[in-house]
Design a protein around this motif. Structure first.
Motif, PDB file in Angstrom:
ATOM      1  N   GLU A  58      32.616  48.626  37.941  1.00 49.03           N
ATOM      2  CA  GLU A  58      31.817  48.572  38.970  1.00 49.03           C
ATOM      3  C   GLU A  58      32.229  47.920  40.228  1.00 49.03           C
ATOM      4  OE1 GLU A  58      31.282  46.213  36.833  1.00 49.03           O
ATOM      5  OE2 GLU A  58      29.928  44.932  37.508  1.00 49.03           O
ATOM      6  N   HIS A  59      33.552  47.409  39.964  1.00 49.38           N
ATOM      7  CA  HIS A  59      34.204  46.487  40.896  1.00 49.38           C
ATOM      8  C   HIS A  59      35.490  46.541  41.068  1.00 49.38           C
ATOM      9  CE1 HIS A  59      33.717  42.024  42.915  1.00 49.38           C
ATOM     10  NE2 HIS A  59      34.268  42.811  43.723  1.00 49.38           N
ATOM     11  N   VAL A  60      36.098  47.396  42.002  1.00 48.79           N
ATOM     12  CA  VAL A  60      37.637  47.524  42.106  1.00 48.79           C
ATOM     13  C   VAL A  60      37.575  47.831  43.558  1.00 48.79           C
ATOM     14  CG1 VAL A  60      38.011  48.632  39.897  1.00 48.79           C
ATOM     15  CG2 VAL A  60      37.777  50.141  41.869  1.00 48.79           C
ATOM     16  N   HIS A  61      38.784  47.268  44.095  1.00 47.98           N
ATOM     17  CA  HIS A  61      39.439  47.342  45.595  1.00 47.98           C
ATOM     18  C   HIS A  61      40.661  48.192  45.425  1.00 47.98           C
ATOM     19  CE1 HIS A  61      36.470  44.244  47.049  1.00 47.98           C
ATOM     20  NE2 HIS A  61      36.649  43.656  45.858  1.00 47.98           N
ATOM     21  N   MET A  62      40.750  49.377  45.468  1.00 52.33           N
ATOM     22  CA  MET A  62      41.960  50.161  45.161  1.00 52.33           C
ATOM     23  C   MET A  62      42.778  50.394  46.488  1.00 52.33           C
ATOM     24  SD  MET A  62      42.101  51.209  41.930  1.00 52.33           S
ATOM     25  CE  MET A  62      41.241  51.387  40.355  1.00 52.33           C
ATOM     26  N   PHE A 144      25.502  50.002  47.682  1.00 50.98           N
ATOM     27  CA  PHE A 144      26.087  49.279  48.910  1.00 50.98           C
ATOM     28  C   PHE A 144      26.690  47.953  48.545  1.00 50.98           C
ATOM     29  CE2 PHE A 144      23.148  52.718  49.905  1.00 50.98           C
ATOM     30  CZ  PHE A 144      24.000  53.071  51.020  1.00 50.98           C
ATOM     31  N   LYS A 145      27.479  47.357  49.388  1.00 50.21           N
ATOM     32  CA  LYS A 145      28.137  45.961  49.250  1.00 50.21           C
ATOM     33  C   LYS A 145      28.001  45.326  50.483  1.00 50.21           C
ATOM     34  CE  LYS A 145      30.847  42.727  47.526  1.00 50.21           C
ATOM     35  NZ  LYS A 145      32.339  43.201  47.373  1.00 50.21           N
ATOM     36  N   VAL A 146      27.513  44.086  50.405  1.00 49.47           N
ATOM     37  CA  VAL A 146      27.552  43.095  51.406  1.00 49.47           C
ATOM     38  C   VAL A 146      28.172  42.003  51.255  1.00 49.47           C
ATOM     39  CG1 VAL A 146      25.910  41.600  52.752  1.00 49.47           C
ATOM     40  CG2 VAL A 146      24.974  43.775  52.003  1.00 49.47           C
ATOM     41  N   VAL A 234      27.888  39.738  42.583  1.00 52.81           N
ATOM     42  CA  VAL A 234      29.149  39.954  41.964  1.00 52.81           C
ATOM     43  C   VAL A 234      29.894  38.634  41.736  1.00 52.81           C
ATOM     44  CG1 VAL A 234      29.322  42.228  42.484  1.00 52.81           C
ATOM     45  CG2 VAL A 234      30.282  40.736  44.097  1.00 52.81           C
ATOM     46  N   HIS A 235      30.797  38.846  40.917  1.00 50.60           N
ATOM     47  CA  HIS A 235      31.775  37.793  40.753  1.00 50.60           C
ATOM     48  C   HIS A 235      31.168  36.073  40.467  1.00 50.60           C
ATOM     49  CE1 HIS A 235      32.048  37.642  45.092  1.00 50.60           C
ATOM     50  NE2 HIS A 235      33.059  38.876  45.116  1.00 50.60           N
ATOM     51  N   VAL A 236      30.054  36.039  39.823  1.00 52.77           N
ATOM     52  CA  VAL A 236      29.236  34.936  39.526  1.00 52.77           C
ATOM     53  C   VAL A 236      30.612  33.863  38.997  1.00 52.77           C
ATOM     54  CG1 VAL A 236      27.675  33.651  38.201  1.00 52.77           C
ATOM     55  CG2 VAL A 236      27.197  35.747  39.527  1.00 52.77           C
ATOM     56  N   SER A 307      36.044  43.914  37.053  1.00 49.57           N
ATOM     57  CA  SER A 307      37.645  43.371  37.263  1.00 49.57           C
ATOM     58  C   SER A 307      37.382  42.588  38.592  1.00 49.57           C
ATOM     59  CB  SER A 307      38.626  44.414  36.942  1.00 49.57           C
ATOM     60  OG  SER A 307      38.431  45.189  38.030  1.00 49.57           O
ATOM     61  N   ASP A 308      36.891  43.026  39.702  1.00 48.23           N
ATOM     62  CA  ASP A 308      37.432  42.529  41.082  1.00 48.23           C
ATOM     63  C   ASP A 308      38.729  42.930  41.115  1.00 48.23           C
ATOM     64  OD1 ASP A 308      37.025  41.983  43.442  1.00 48.23           O
ATOM     65  OD2 ASP A 308      36.680  39.606  43.056  1.00 48.23           O
ATOM     66  N   HIS A 309      39.296  43.791  40.833  1.00 44.70           N
ATOM     67  CA  HIS A 309      40.780  44.450  40.775  1.00 44.70           C
ATOM     68  C   HIS A 309      41.164  44.220  42.356  1.00 44.70           C
ATOM     69  CE1 HIS A 309      44.313  46.528  40.390  1.00 44.70           C
ATOM     70  NE2 HIS A 309      43.778  47.636  41.639  1.00 44.70           N
TER      71      HIS A 309
HETATM   72 ZN    ZN Z   1      35.612  42.272  44.889  1.00 47.82          ZN
END
Ligand code: ZN
Ligand code: DOR
Length: 444
Positions: A58-62, A144-146, A234-236, A307-309
């Motif tokens: 649920e966390h990728v930056h492509m 949504f992302k903040v 995210v990414h704790v 992943s926070d890819h």
């Molecule tokens: Zn991220």
């Protein structure tokens, strides 16, 4: 699309069981023993192997559109397929950012011909887009992302009044807001303070202390206490962040937490070896934080592992500590790193389908179509050989830029097959066929 996966050990959050899985027209039809394949079905022998639901990252930056010098969706979604990820939820800090219904639709169309796995999209909320939330929902946003703290894309943090409005909408419409939870002002203050102290990559950790995370989480939670809504932090990365999350969870607030493999397997001792390659926001911290995060995975305080890819070009990563870009690619190594932790007895194996499939699918309205091995669910599976070992090699990575610290790491277990709606899309880490991925809108 018609496939019988025979005699694997199914790993679900509730049980482990030897069984066959019959996938017809891309959908799981039956789970049982000694199933007979109807004529024309391909048969995959999974005896001795683990069978898990395809991973929902649920966390990728492509990086498409606009940032394709860092990476693009073709490379990124191939990497996902190679690593056992069958659905990605793509972050909105692209160029332009996804902050309207029109931009969301444009992005969905742009990614389609390049998609080797299924994908869903976030919209971004800043002061200028909080009034477009409904429009983005109608266009097909799954969440949504903040960004409360500064990072790639420099999207300014919303005012508190915008956050109140957003969480009211979250309560009303039942969507999840993913928060980059680091308070901007705290990060700015400590960055200025440590900038004068030199250029050691370790200073990045001091510039973004756990206080920034815990403070942001308490802001979000306090708003939720009044207006409700659902958040995913995210990414704790720190003990203090976990502590803040647990306080709100214990009070019945719908706050969920994600961590990422790099916070579990790296620590601040690694800055000397990897330098800015492991510069990421929030930063890699001391070993005591990693240990606490692993505990939280096993106890259920953490709900998802993403992943926070976040790929960048080698030039962007090689700059000095203060200029270097934050983030590293990770979608291809997400599951292999977690399977290694499970096979070494550090993380409970049955937690993996919960943390990396069911929970993220539920949070982003993709469940039960995604994230579950059950009749009626999408035929997305990953087959793993627990007896093999796997060395991460640069030449096997599908990213445009192989800027990852994990090259050369030897891991227990190996992803053998990735199956997307009954199609084998990767074998032994090699992606096969054409892009079969499709855009998924909320189903739940
Ligand atoms: Zn991220
Ligand atoms: O290090 C990071 N990089 N953290 C984020 O939250 C965003 C990401 C990016 O997009 O590069």
């Amino acid at each position: 699309m018609n496939l019988l996966v025979r005699d694997g050990l199914l790993v679900t959050p509730e049980y482990m069981l030897r069984a066959d899985i019959l996938i017809e027209d891309g959908v799981i039809k039956e789970i049982g023993r000694s199933l007979r394949p109807p004529a024309g079905f391909e048969v995959l022998d999974a005896s001795g192997m683990l069978v898990l639901p395809g991973v929902v990252d649920e966390h990728v930056h492509m990086r498409e559109p606009g940032l394709t010098h860092k990476d693009d969706f073709e490379h990124g979604s191939k990497a996902a397929a190679a690593g056992g990820v069958t659905t990605v939820v793509e972050m909105p800090n692209t160029l332009p950012p996804v902050d309207s219904g029109e931009r969301l639709l444009e992005k969905a169309g742009l990614l389609k011909p390049k998609a080797y796995v299924d994908y869903a999209l976030y919209g971004v909320v800043h002061d200028g887009s909080v009034d477009k939330v409904k429009e983005m929902l109608e266009a097909g946003a799954v969440g949504f992302k903040v960004f409360l703290g500064p990072t790639t894309g420099n999207i300014p943090p919303p005012k508190l009044s915008s956050l109140v409005k957003l969480m009211e909408l979250s309560e009303q419409h039942g969507f999840t807001v993913a928060f980059h939870a680091e308070t901007h002002e705290i990060v700015e203050f400590f960055t200025e303070r440590y900038k004068s102290q030199g250029s050691s990559p370790r200073l990045h950790e001091l510039a973004r202390p756990p206080l920034a995370e815990a403070h942001a989480i308490r802001t979000i939670g306090s708003i939720q206490e009044m207006v409700g809504g659902r958040s995913l932090i995210v990414h704790v990365s720190s003990r203090q962040a976990l502590q803040a999350v647990s306080e709100f969870k214990n009070r019945g607030i719908q706050m969920y937490a994600e961590t990422c493999p790099h916070y579990l397997v790296l620590s601040s001792d690694d800055y000397d070896k990897y330098g800015t390659l492991i510069k990421v926001n929030p930063p890699i911290r001391g070993r005591e934080h990693a240990e606490e995060l692993v505990r939280a995975l096993n106890t259920g305080l953490i709900d998802t592992v993403g992943s926070d890819h976040a790929p960048h070009s080698p030039e962007e990563k090689k700059a000095g500590v203060w200029e270097a870009a934050s983030g590293m690619p990770g979608v291809q190594t997400l599951l292999p790193l977690m399977i290694d932790l499970a096979l070494r007895g550090i993380v409970d194996l049955r937690r993996i389908p919960l943390l990396m499939a069911r929970n993220p699918a539920r949070l982003f309205k993709l469940w039960p179509w995604k994230g579950e091995i059950a009749p009626g669910s999408s035929g997305d599976l990953v087959v793993i050989d627990p007896r093999e070992e796997h060395v991460i090699r640069e030449e096997d990575l599908y990213y445009k830029h192989k800027t990852t610290p994990f090259i050369g790491w030897r891991l227990k277990g190996r992803v053998k097959y990735t199956i997307l709606r009954g199609n084998i899309v990767a074998r032994d880490g090699v992606v096969e066929g054409r892009p079969l991925g499709s855009w998924i809108k909320p189903v739940g």
